[in-house]
Write a protein that holds these residues in place. Sequence first.
Motif, PDB file in Angstrom:
ATOM      1  N   SER A 121      43.615  46.575  31.034  1.00  0.00           N
ATOM      2  CA  SER A 121      44.228  47.338  32.111  1.00  0.00           C
ATOM      3  C   SER A 121      43.741  46.889  33.467  1.00  0.00           C
ATOM      4  CB  SER A 121      43.945  48.831  31.923  1.00  0.00           C
ATOM      5  OG  SER A 121      42.565  49.093  32.059  1.00  0.00           O
ATOM      6  N   GLY A 122      42.856  45.903  33.474  1.00  0.00           N
ATOM      7  CA  GLY A 122      42.513  45.249  34.731  1.00  0.00           C
ATOM      8  C   GLY A 122      41.279  45.790  35.372  1.00  0.00           C
TER       9      GLY A 122
ATOM     10  N   THR B 202      53.850  47.627  32.079  1.00  0.00           N
ATOM     11  CA  THR B 202      53.825  46.460  32.966  1.00  0.00           C
ATOM     12  C   THR B 202      54.435  46.823  34.320  1.00  0.00           C
ATOM     13  OG1 THR B 202      53.875  44.840  31.180  1.00  0.00           O
ATOM     14  CG2 THR B 202      54.757  44.135  33.301  1.00  0.00           C
TER      15      THR B 202
ATOM     16  N   ASP C 165      50.343  42.086  32.730  1.00  0.00           N
ATOM     17  CA  ASP C 165      50.111  43.354  33.415  1.00  0.00           C
ATOM     18  C   ASP C 165      51.126  43.597  34.529  1.00  0.00           C
ATOM     19  OD1 ASP C 165      47.450  44.104  32.127  1.00  0.00           O
ATOM     20  OD2 ASP C 165      47.014  42.098  32.880  1.00  0.00           O
TER      21      ASP C 165
ATOM     22  N   GLN D 233      43.507  41.471  35.708  1.00  0.00           N
ATOM     23  CA  GLN D 233      44.917  41.606  35.373  1.00  0.00           C
ATOM     24  C   GLN D 233      45.598  40.253  35.580  1.00  0.00           C
ATOM     25  OE1 GLN D 233      47.198  44.697  37.190  1.00  0.00           O
ATOM     26  NE2 GLN D 233      46.100  46.349  36.159  1.00  0.00           N
TER      27      GLN D 233
ATOM     28  N   HIS E 141      42.222  38.537  30.783  1.00  0.00           N
ATOM     29  CA  HIS E 141      41.777  39.816  30.240  1.00  0.00           C
ATOM     30  C   HIS E 141      40.329  39.751  29.793  1.00  0.00           C
ATOM     31  CE1 HIS E 141      46.162  41.297  29.324  1.00  0.00           C
ATOM     32  NE2 HIS E 141      45.863  41.275  30.626  1.00  0.00           N
TER      33      HIS E 141
ATOM     34  N   HIS F 115      49.385  38.896  36.381  1.00  0.00           N
ATOM     35  CA  HIS F 115      50.778  39.157  36.731  1.00  0.00           C
ATOM     36  C   HIS F 115      51.550  37.840  36.657  1.00  0.00           C
ATOM     37  CE1 HIS F 115      50.159  43.193  39.028  1.00  0.00           C
ATOM     38  NE2 HIS F 115      49.238  43.031  38.093  1.00  0.00           N
TER      39      HIS F 115
ATOM     40  N   THR G 209      42.828  40.679  40.109  1.00  0.00           N
ATOM     41  CA  THR G 209      44.202  40.365  39.695  1.00  0.00           C
ATOM     42  C   THR G 209      44.529  38.923  40.050  1.00  0.00           C
ATOM     43  OG1 THR G 209      44.892  42.656  40.059  1.00  0.00           O
ATOM     44  CG2 THR G 209      46.635  41.000  39.923  1.00  0.00           C
TER      45      THR G 209
ATOM     46  N   ARG H 269      47.077  50.876  38.696  1.00  0.00           N
ATOM     47  CA  ARG H 269      48.014  50.897  37.560  1.00  0.00           C
ATOM     48  C   ARG H 269      49.217  51.743  37.938  1.00  0.00           C
ATOM     49  NH1 ARG H 269      45.232  52.306  32.022  1.00  0.00           N
ATOM     50  NH2 ARG H 269      47.295  51.607  31.327  1.00  0.00           N
TER      51      ARG H 269
END
Length: 420
Positions: A24-25, A267, A207, A141, A136, A143, A91, A420
Amino acid sequence: MLHRKSRLSRRAFTVTALSALVASGGAMAASAATAGGSEPGRRRAIREMRGVWVATVANRDWPSAQGLTPDEQCDELVAHLDRAADRGLNTVILQVRPTADALWPSPYEPWSQVLTGTQGQDPGWDPLGTAVREAHARGLQLHAWFNPYRIANHTDPGRLAESHPARRYPQWVVTYGGKLYYNPGLPEVRTFVQRAMLDAVEKYQVDGVHFDDYFYPYPVAGQTFDDTDAYNRYGGGFASRAAWRRDNIDKLVIEMAAGIRRIRPTTQFGISPFGVWRNAATDPLGSDSRAGVQTYDDLYADTRKWVREGWIDYICPQLYWNIGFAAADYAKLVPWWAEVARGSRTQLYIGEALYKAGDPAQPAAWQDPAELSRHLTLAKEHPEPNGHVFFAAKDVATDRIGAMARVVADHYGQPARAPR
């Protein structure tokens, strides 16, 4: 063959062992471990975006060159991920479809040329799959960044892979400004590009899905984007071609968001547009700016509407100007975007031009290592901005004048989990 190489640092191993929160980052798990887990008095991790773009088009950030071995490509990718985690970022936004091609085994489009030097050639490993797994493992995260309509940075369809959809469906293609584009005005094109992008969402636990600033292409003086046939077929119910074009892009955004929710509801869907929607001289709702490009009028992207309607999970306008820049002042654009996001469900992050720091071709403000740090300080004056994304990975690595190091020292002392 899927490349299974894994080179976890000790820090990444600690993150992996800590918890299921990794996916979930947030580059916070290792810090939480060193802070004593749930011991009283330890610093609580905040939630804010601390991101970096990794551009693959023209091998801008990664891979550093075409034709590297799978191990060399993987090593470079892992180095970018390690560096992001070490800088306190949480991220990574990896460009996986730079020119209507793919950095994963796609049944819809050929392998990207940036990997092997030959479009359509299997690179011998799965870059996107590896990126998701390794990101991860480091508490980051991942993207997946897609460019919806760009086909090629040249005008010769014969240079595309033989299997390329643009060669099979030449009626989908518009030549403009020395490049090839899919025509956004054709419903079959919109259906196809969504299917091609959503294939990655189905296959990988990404994510986020990320679009950049390219919708209809940036205007080129003296040239016309020739979509007359499509407009004649589908534009009859609109007051102007511009309104029809904006509706085409609106449909892409709405339908893509629905597709992501259907396939992988957790996502996020985010877009990083050019930083000026409209100048106030054009529209009283616009920003106090005098930009030469306005996304509403020139790219047919009604970015303000997407936020106000809540169609996207986050917006990350590219505010690539210094504080005090006359035509587009960072200090004026941040509050404008904050007002746009206020009360909406769409989170606001700010895109930062790290690549300008220390570039001698840029204005004097960009020669000051503290300019970017001041950006983050200014953004904190408003409650809506919830983080920043830096362009781009190569510049995080080189950090010519220490601007990124200054940001980390001034703002990233406390760990942060990705929103999130």
